[in-house]
Design a protein around this motif. Structure first.
Motif, PDB file in Angstrom:
ATOM      1  N   SER A 431       0.816  -1.220   0.000  1.00 16.07           N
ATOM      2  CA  SER A 431       0.000   0.000   0.000  1.00 16.07           C
ATOM      3  C   SER A 431       0.849   1.269   0.000  1.00 16.07           C
ATOM      4  CB  SER A 431      -0.943  -0.010   1.209  1.00 16.07           C
ATOM      5  OG  SER A 431      -0.204  -0.049   2.418  1.00 16.07           O
ATOM      6  N   GLU A 455      -3.980  -6.091  -1.013  1.00 23.62           N
ATOM      7  CA  GLU A 455      -4.342  -4.910  -1.792  1.00 23.62           C
ATOM      8  C   GLU A 455      -5.829  -4.902  -2.109  1.00 23.62           C
ATOM      9  OE1 GLU A 455      -1.255  -3.107  -4.774  1.00 23.62           O
ATOM     10  OE2 GLU A 455      -1.309  -5.275  -5.046  1.00 23.62           O
ATOM     11  N   PRO A 456      -6.373  -3.716  -2.447  1.00 25.49           N
ATOM     12  CA  PRO A 456      -7.751  -3.669  -2.943  1.00 25.49           C
ATOM     13  C   PRO A 456      -7.890  -4.503  -4.213  1.00 25.49           C
ATOM     14  CG  PRO A 456      -6.954  -1.476  -2.401  1.00 25.49           C
ATOM     15  CD  PRO A 456      -5.776  -2.388  -2.318  1.00 25.49           C
ATOM     16  N   THR A 457      -9.089  -4.969  -4.452  1.00 29.72           N
ATOM     17  CA  THR A 457      -9.317  -5.817  -5.615  1.00 29.72           C
ATOM     18  C   THR A 457      -9.000  -5.088  -6.911  1.00 29.72           C
ATOM     19  OG1 THR A 457     -11.058  -6.945  -4.378  1.00 29.72           O
ATOM     20  CG2 THR A 457     -10.999  -7.291  -6.758  1.00 29.72           C
ATOM     21  N   THR A 460      -5.939   1.087  -8.050  1.00 32.53           N
ATOM     22  CA  THR A 460      -6.416   2.475  -8.007  1.00 32.53           C
ATOM     23  C   THR A 460      -5.395   3.471  -8.516  1.00 32.53           C
ATOM     24  OG1 THR A 460      -5.645   2.664  -5.722  1.00 32.53           O
ATOM     25  CG2 THR A 460      -7.935   1.968  -6.069  1.00 32.53           C
TER      26      THR A 460
END
Length: 1108
Positions: A431, A455-457, A460
């Motif tokens: 991150s 991590e986010p799917t 970003t």
């Protein structure tokens, strides 16, 4: 080597030069002469491609260089590091035919002073290197006065007459202070190095002051304390043209700085590793007004302070580089360092900085390009003022305790960064990488050993950078099979990637397809699955591939050599790979190391192995390979480490003729755990540099040959679990042997003189053979012995008292022999302390001696590939991507089988280092157990069972605080179990069964609450839990003998010996009474005989009617 060998050396060189003049290219006689020259070296393997092959162009040989315009002339010859010792003959005079030689390197050959006189005819010589020899004086330096073209000299000699000499290097010799007087005539000197000699104390400045043109001076690596001796008075050292001064690793103190006042043009000063300490007075630096680089690392400097309030650091307008690594500075230096406004490089690595970073002083260094704060204990978040350092190009904050979640504003503003290391902190990765989204210059990103989070799917952010090097190694995570960072999908210029030991899942081989210039691909120790997919197009840059310790399946791609034609290291170990080994791998000319161990490969070893002239390390252990071992695998000229253990090879070990090889490299051989048969081939015992031979657990047979006695380099020999027979060679006393395993064979005879001069022996394992006689007193000569295993032989006599003098002993197993006599109390003199030598089979220096492997640092040095600066390269600290030392240590780790806690265990690594035990069970030992045995405070296992020991259990056993297993069963011990034994909190197994102990069992608390009835059975006078006998109010008195107590008879319990004697006597008396009655009374006699006859006939009729 004899002195006349120098004549042979230079005569051969003369012949070579004359041959070069005759024709273009390399003449056959030139090639022959060079090859003859090679035979005079003690290390011929340093010139491996100097081959005796007709037609070979020797201009292309290693270390030989011909003139580019005229290939008939020898231009450069490098004969360094070949151990050409004492090649000096006073009658040799070199001919002028050497005039064309311009570069000659004879460094590292143990030459003495007189070699210089043999070089005076090389009049066109421009560069001469005789460093790292045994030159002790500059007296003979005048012999080189004819070398008027010599500009660069790297040796250790006298320089007085050589007026044109500009760059002498006298490093790494044995020169002393008085040799400096020979330098006074060298007015042309521009650079001078005399590092790593024997200069000490004060250096007279009178000689140095004559070197008016000197710009660079290197006195490092001596024992110099001052640059001004007492007889110089107050005369200052005045080298006004000197720009670079290296005084590293001497004994200078704070007074040094005042002695440099005459160095007005000094730009670079390095005083690394001296004895400067405390506060440095700014006044002492003011005289160095042109100073730009200052290295004071590894001293004990704490701070820079003015003497008066008005003092200012005048050098602040010039100084650009300050290195204080390894000093003991406090955090205040960061606040005061802001006055160095021109500073571009600041390195404070390992300085003991702690707490949070101050926001004053250092944050004002807006010109700073390099900042190294690594290896401190700084903590907290990065201060926002870090963003002020807008020129920062290199940032290393590794090995601290910094924290951070998500993006860091301070890092996000440093958009000129090319290199950043966040390793060994508490950052959450990946991150935090969003901080670098706009860093278009970023090429190096290190973030090892941080906190790995999911991590986010959806990605970003899209990075603007294209990394060259990315390391994310060994990060802590609680998430299983986490995905690799998503930003890597946008990278297509990676050259080095390390994702090892993170528990990543999925299939990562798309990285190879996306990054076509990849050089090192390291994904070891994850949970990657799927097939080993390589790119569809060749990548000539790939050098290192390590996918070990994953869950990769399927075959090894057959075209791997054409896709990666320059592959040097391949580690596929500990996966589930199947199929055959591609033949091209072991023949690839660039291949250095291959590890395919712990897979499911089958088939045999490719026949093409002998074609490889570069492969040094081959490990195919623990697969399903079968058939006969091809002889060519032992004929590879470069192979040093060969591990084929844990397969299904059968047949005999091939026979080869190693006499045909100029130099045979193989040093480590492991063929254990196969189905090999026959005898050991004789060629093995002729491998003079053999370091390790392991052939255990096969079906080999025959005598152990006498040639074993002459292997001077052998350190590990394991012939266990075979069918070797006959005696152990009495001549076997190799000084180098450390670990010897001959157990589970059919060896017989006595030990005689074997082993007893092996001063380096650490492990001696002769278990389960047929050895006889006594254990000789000469065992005391094995001063380094740590493990002694003689179990299950036929040794007799007493335990030699000399065993008590082996103070390194920590594991002793003499069980299952026929030893008699007492247990010596002097055994208590053994310390039984943890010993790392037990498990050590190969240290890192031995690995470097055995094999030279190009590391990742060499990849970085190639042609400025990454555009990395010298400072960054010097500080670029990475782990070796293919750790050869770890691979060899794992392969050859020492294993020791030892029985304790009622089971046999195999000890290795740390467990072996910590293990200590004595097993004397199943012998005929007598006497009482000495109370002094209780002084073995480090012992973990003691087994004295199945002997004839008497007396009481010593209460001093309560001092055995580390003991885990204590077995005293099947003896004749009497008395109570000492109540103090309940203090043995590590005791896991306790057995005193089948003795004559009495009284109550210690209270069932602590470890004694875990022992069941089997620990006490066979002691008829013991009572209390866990036995079923209840103790009366007063415990039964201690017995003094095992056979005559009235209370025993009253309780119906009789000693076995008394019972059988009584039974036999009663039986004899009964027979005599019956005979006497029958003799006296004829009527009873007749009735008795009639009864016997009736019984006989009854039995006869029964047999005839029912059985016949």
């Amino acid at each position: 080597m004899e002195a006349k060998s120098l004549w042979v050396l230079f005569t051969t060189l003369l012949f070579i030069i004359q041959g070069w003049r005759q024709t273009e290219g390399c003449l056959e006689q030139e090639r022959i002469a060079l090859f003859q020259l090679k035979s005079f070296f003690n290390r011929p393997y340093k010139l491996e491609n100097w081959a005796d092959v007709k037609g070979s162009n020797c201009c292309q040989w290693e270390r030989v260089e011909c003139n580019i315009t005229n290939k008939r002339e020898l231009k450069s010859l490098n004969l360094s590091e070949n151990n050409i010792a004492d090649l000096v003959d006073n009658q040799v005079s070199l001919s002028s035919v050497f005039n064309n030689l311009e570069i000659l390197d004879l460094s590292g050959n143990n030459f003495n002073d007189s070699v210089l006189s043999k070089l005076k005819s090389l009049t066109n010589l421009k560069t001469l290197d005789i460093s790292n020899n045994m030159i002790v004086s500059l007296y003979h330096f005048e012999e080189l006065k004819s070398l008027t073209n010599l500009k660069t000299l790297d040796l250790s000699e006298k320089v007085q007459p050589m007026m044109n000499l500009e760059v002498p290097d006298l490093s790494s010799n044995l020169l002393k202070n008085n040799d400096l007087t020979y330098l006074k005539g060298l007015s042309s000197l521009k650079s001078f190095s005399i590092r790593r000699n024997q200069l000490e104390g004060s250096i007279s400045i009178r000689v140095l002051n004559n070197l008016t043109k000197l710009k660079q001076l290197d006195l490092s690596g001596n024992k110099i304390e001052s640059l001004q001796s007492s007889h110089d008075g107050e005369r200052p050292l005045n080298l006004t043209n000197l720009e670079e001064l290296y005084l590293d690793s001497n004994s200078f103190t704070n007074s040094l700085l005042s002695q440099l006042s005459g160095f007005s043009n000094l730009k670079s000063l390095s005083i690394y590793g001296n004895q400067l300490k405390g506060s440095i007075n700014i006044k002492d630096l003011n005289a160095l007004s042109n100073l730009e680089e200052l290295d004071m690392s590894n001293n004990k400097v704490k701070e820079f302070v003015p003497t008066k309030n008005k003092d200012q650091l005048h050098v602040s307008s010039k100084i650009e580089e300050l290195v204080l690594d390894g000093s003991y500075i406090n955090n205040n230096i960061l606040q005061g360092i802001g006055v160095l406004a021109s500073l571009k490089i600041l390195s404070l690595r390992g300085c003991g900085l702690s707490g949070t970073l101050s926001t004053q002083g250092w944050c004002d260094l807006w010109k700073l390009e390099v900042l190294d704060l690594s290896e401190n204990t700084l903590k907290g978040t990065l201060p926002p003022c870090l963003a002020n350092l807008s020129s920062l190009d290199y940032l290393d904050i590794s090995d601290n305790q910094f924290t951070g979640k998500g993006a860091s504003t301070a890092l996000a503003n440093l958009t000129l960064l090319r290199f950043i290391s966040l390793s060994q902190n508490l950052f959450e990765v990946p991150s935090i990488f969003i901080s670098f989204a706009n860093h278009s210059h970023l090429k190096f990103l290190f973030s090892d050993q941080n906190k790995l989070v999911k991590e986010p799917t959806i990605q970003t952010w899209v990075p603007k950078f294209q990394l060259k090097v990315f390391r994310l190694w060994n990060c802590a995570t609680k998430v299983l099979h986490i995905e690799i960072p998503k930003f890597l999908y946008y990278q297509n210029d990676l050259s080095f990637i390390d994702l090892s030991d993170n528990n990543f899942g999925g299939n990562p081989f798309w990285l190879l397809e996306n990054n076509t210039r990849m050089r090192a691909f390291l994904i070891e120790g994850n949970s990657f699955m799927g097939h080993f997919n390589i790119p569809s197009h060749p990548n000539p840059n790939m050098s290192i591939v390590d996918i070990s310790n994953n869950k990769i399946q399927g075959p090894i791609p057959a075209n791997i050599c054409s896709i990666f034609p320059q592959l040097a290291r391949l580690n596929l170990s500990s996966n589930s790979l199947q199929g055959n080994i591609p033949p091209c791998l072991v023949s690839l000319n660039t291949m250095l190391m291959i590890d395919m161990s712990h897979n499911q490969l089958y088939g045999g070893i490719p026949e093409m192995s002998a074609q490889s002239d570069s492969l040094m390390f081959l490990r195919l252990s623990n697969n399903h390979l079968s058939g006969k071992i091809t002889p060519t695998i032992f004929c590879s000229p470069s192979l040093k480490f060969l591990y084929l253990d844990g397969n299904k090879f059968d047949g005999n070990i091939p026979s080869i003729d190693i006499s045909t090889f100029p130099y045979y490299s193989l040093s480590d051989i492991d063929l254990s755990n196969n189905n090999l048969s026959g005898e050991l081939p004789r060629w093995i015992w002729n491998v003079s540099n053999l370091h390790t031979l392991v052939v255990s657990n096969n079906q080999l047979k025959g005598l152990i040959p006498m040639e074993l006695c002459y292997l001077d380099s052998l350190e590990i020999l394991d012939l266990s679990k075979n069918n070797f027979f006959g005696p152990i060679p009495s001549c076997f006393h190799a000084q180098s042997i450390k670990h010897l395993h001959l157990s589970r064979n059919r060896l017989s005879g006595t030990l005689r003189n074997a082993f007893f001069n092996s001063s380096s022996l650490v492990t001696l394992d002769l278990r389960e053979n047929q050895l006889t006689s006594e254990i000789l007193y000469k065992i005391r000569t094995l001063s380094t012995l740590s493990v002694l295993l003689l179990k299950a032989n036929y040794f007799v006599g007493e335990i030699p008292i000399d065993i008590c003098k082996l103070y390194s002993l920590s594991i002793i197993d003499l069980s299952q022999n026929k030893l008699s006599g007492p247990i010596h109390s002097c055994l208590s003199h053994l310390t039984l302390e943890p010993n790392g030598e037990k498990s050590l089979t190969l240290d890192s220096t031995e690995v470097l001696d055995l094999i030279g492997i190009v590391g990742f640092g060499e990849i970085l040095r190639e042609a400025n590939y990454f555009g990395i600066t010298e400072f960054e390269l010097f500080n670029f600290r990475v782990e070796e991507p293919f750790n050869l030392h770890a691979s060899i240590h794992e392969q050859l780790e020492e294993n020791v089988d030892y029985t304790t806690k009622r089971n046999s265990y195999t000890y290795k690594r740390n467990n072996l280092e910590l293990m200590s035990g004595i097993d004397l069970s199943c012998n005929r030992l007598t006497g009482e157990i000495s109370t002094e045995i209780g002084n073995l405070s480090e012992i973990r296992s003691l087994n004295l069972s199945h002997n004839n020991l008497t007396g009481h259990i010593p209460s001093t056993f309560s001092k055995l605080k580390q003991i885990e297993s204590l077995d005293l069963s099947h003896n004749n011990l009497i008395g109570r179990i000492p109540i103090q034994l309940v203090e043995l909190y590590n005791l896991a197994v306790f057995n005193v069964s089948y003795n004559n102990l009495s009284g109550s069992i210690p209270s069932p608390k602590a470890q004694f609450g875990t022992f069941d009835e089997s620990s006490y059975v066979g002691n008829h006078f013991l009572c209390g839990p866990p036995l079923h006998e209840n103790c009366i109010a007063i415990d039964s008195p201690s017995i003094t003998a095992p056979n005559t107590s009235n209370e025993e008879e009253e309780n119906g319990v009789i000693d076995k010996y008394v019972f059988w004697v009584t039974f036999f006597v009663s039986y004899v008396i009964l027979l005599l009474v019956i005979v006497l009655i029958l003799y006296i009374n004829p009527y009873w006699r007749q009735a008795w005989f009639s009864f016997v006859e009736h019984c006989i006939k009854t039995c006869q009729y029964f047999i005839e009617d029912n059985l016949l």
